[in-house]
Design an enzyme around this catalytic site. Structure first.
Site, PDB file in Angstrom:
ATOM      1  N   SER A  80      -5.905  -3.526  -3.020  1.00 20.55           N
ATOM      2  CA  SER A  80      -5.625  -2.896  -4.306  1.00 20.55           C
ATOM      3  C   SER A  80      -6.655  -3.289  -5.366  1.00 20.55           C
ATOM      4  O   SER A  80      -7.268  -4.349  -5.285  1.00 20.55           O
ATOM      5  CB  SER A  80      -4.234  -3.297  -4.796  1.00 20.55           C
ATOM      6  OG  SER A  80      -3.264  -3.004  -3.823  1.00 20.55           O
TER       7      SER A  80
HETATM    8  N1  SAH Z   1      -1.447  -5.446  -1.302  1.00 17.67           N
HETATM    9  C1  SAH Z   1      -2.366  -5.015  -0.302  1.00 17.67           C
HETATM   10  C2  SAH Z   1      -2.363  -3.504  -0.232  1.00 17.67           C
HETATM   11  C3  SAH Z   1      -2.736  -3.017   1.093  1.00 17.67           C
HETATM   12  S1  SAH Z   1      -2.623  -1.272   1.278  1.00 17.67           S
HETATM   13  C4  SAH Z   1      -3.763  -5.507  -0.637  1.00 17.67           C
HETATM   14  O1  SAH Z   1      -4.090  -5.612  -1.826  1.00 17.67           O
HETATM   15  O2  SAH Z   1      -4.548  -5.760   0.273  1.00 17.67           O
HETATM   16  C5  SAH Z   1      -0.924  -1.049   1.709  1.00 17.67           C
HETATM   17  C6  SAH Z   1      -0.471  -1.735   2.962  1.00 17.67           C
HETATM   18  O3  SAH Z   1       0.885  -1.338   3.187  1.00 17.67           O
HETATM   19  C7  SAH Z   1      -1.241  -1.352   4.216  1.00 17.67           C
HETATM   20  O4  SAH Z   1      -1.717  -2.498   4.832  1.00 17.67           O
HETATM   21  C8  SAH Z   1      -0.197  -0.643   5.077  1.00 17.67           C
HETATM   22  O5  SAH Z   1      -0.358  -0.854   6.459  1.00 17.67           O
HETATM   23  C9  SAH Z   1       1.088  -1.241   4.578  1.00 17.67           C
HETATM   24  N2  SAH Z   1       2.289  -0.435   4.818  1.00 17.67           N
HETATM   25  C10 SAH Z   1       2.451   0.900   4.707  1.00 17.67           C
HETATM   26  N3  SAH Z   1       3.712   1.261   5.014  1.00 17.67           N
HETATM   27  C11 SAH Z   1       4.371   0.115   5.333  1.00 17.67           C
HETATM   28  C12 SAH Z   1       5.707  -0.179   5.750  1.00 17.67           C
HETATM   29  N4  SAH Z   1       6.622   0.773   5.927  1.00 17.67           N
HETATM   30  N5  SAH Z   1       6.021  -1.472   5.988  1.00 17.67           N
HETATM   31  C13 SAH Z   1       5.107  -2.468   5.842  1.00 17.67           C
HETATM   32  N6  SAH Z   1       3.841  -2.249   5.460  1.00 17.67           N
HETATM   33  C14 SAH Z   1       3.466  -0.974   5.203  1.00 17.67           C
END
Ligand code: SAH
Length: 210
Positions: free
Chosen positions: A60
């Site tokens: 993010s």
């Molecule tokens: N906070 C993280 C954001 C990563 S992007 C950062 O700053 O690195 C969002 C993440 O949510 C991805 O890794 C994706 O695989 C995960 N995601 C999407 N749907 C999900 C779900 N149902 N349960 C758990 N993780 C999920």
């Protein structure tokens, strides 16, 4: 320029953009974001942008991490237990771990979860529990949570997550499809109060484990 200096510049920018919580800013100043991206992306780690982390996912944008963390904390005591959905790179997890007692973090893509876990351990952040699973189900074992933060966007606020909030607890979640809005839901004794905040852009929240 050294990473400490570029990091300080990023913090100045976040302040200019309206982030006021000093604890949040300090946690971000202490966290080496370049270690949460690939070497190819490391030179951009202290720009205020989202970056690819593989598997079609992104780390993010720092401003959004700061804003969501500020919203999670504002006007209340330090939350004890926080559930995070979407560990991704682990960067948001690292910030949370410095500000709350314990973080419970769910990620559906195993590879991402494993590398986040390795990196967070390397930074001696040990007040974190990890699960490779589906955040739509929450994590019943440790409920109720004082805070829940979701960093992928579902179409609607999942009722399961609301059920796992403690009274006085707060959920911070982006909701929508092509256009998304950040929602805050607070649980009281009698029900849930909802407010809407900035427009945001997250990857979709996907059902089921990858
Ligand atoms: N906070 C993280 C954001 C990563 S992007 C950062 O700053 O690195 C969002 C993440 O949510 C991805 O890794 C994706 O695989 C995960 N995601 C999407 N749907 C999900 C779900 N149902 N349960 C758990 N993780 C999920």
């Amino acid at each position: 320029m050294t990473s400490a200096r570029t990091r300080r510049r990023l913090i100045d920018r976040l302040r200019e953009r309206g982030i006021h919580n000093e604890r949040v800013l300090e946690a971000m100043l202490n966290t080496p974001r370049h270690l949460f991206v690939t070497e190819a992306m490391a030179h951009k780690a202290y720009e205020d942008t989202a970056l690819p982390i593989g598997h079609d996912q992104t780390i993010s944008q720092p401003y959004v991490v700061a804003m969501m963390t500020e919203l999670l904390l504002s006007g209340r005591e330090i939350p004890g237990k926080v559930l995070e959905v979407g560990t991704g790179s682990g960067y948001q997890t690292a910030i949370l771990a410095q500000l709350v007692k314990r973080v419970y973090s769910i990620e559906r893509i195993r590879d991402l979860q494993l590398s986040a876990r390795r990196q967070l351990k390397e930074l001696d952040l040990i007040n974190i529990e990890y699960m490779n699973g589906d955040g739509f189900l929450g994590w019943t074992t440790f409920q109720p949570y004082d805070g829940i933060i979701v960093t992928a966007a579902p179409r609607e606020v999942p009722q399961t997550l609301l059920n796992q909030l403690a009274v006085g607890g707060r959920l911070v979640i982006p909701v929508g499809g092509d256009t998304q809005i950040l929602r805050i839901v607070t649980r009281s004794r009698t029900g849930y109060q909802e407010s809407t905040h900035d427009a945001v852009r997250f990857v979709p929240m996907v059902k089921g484990r990858a």
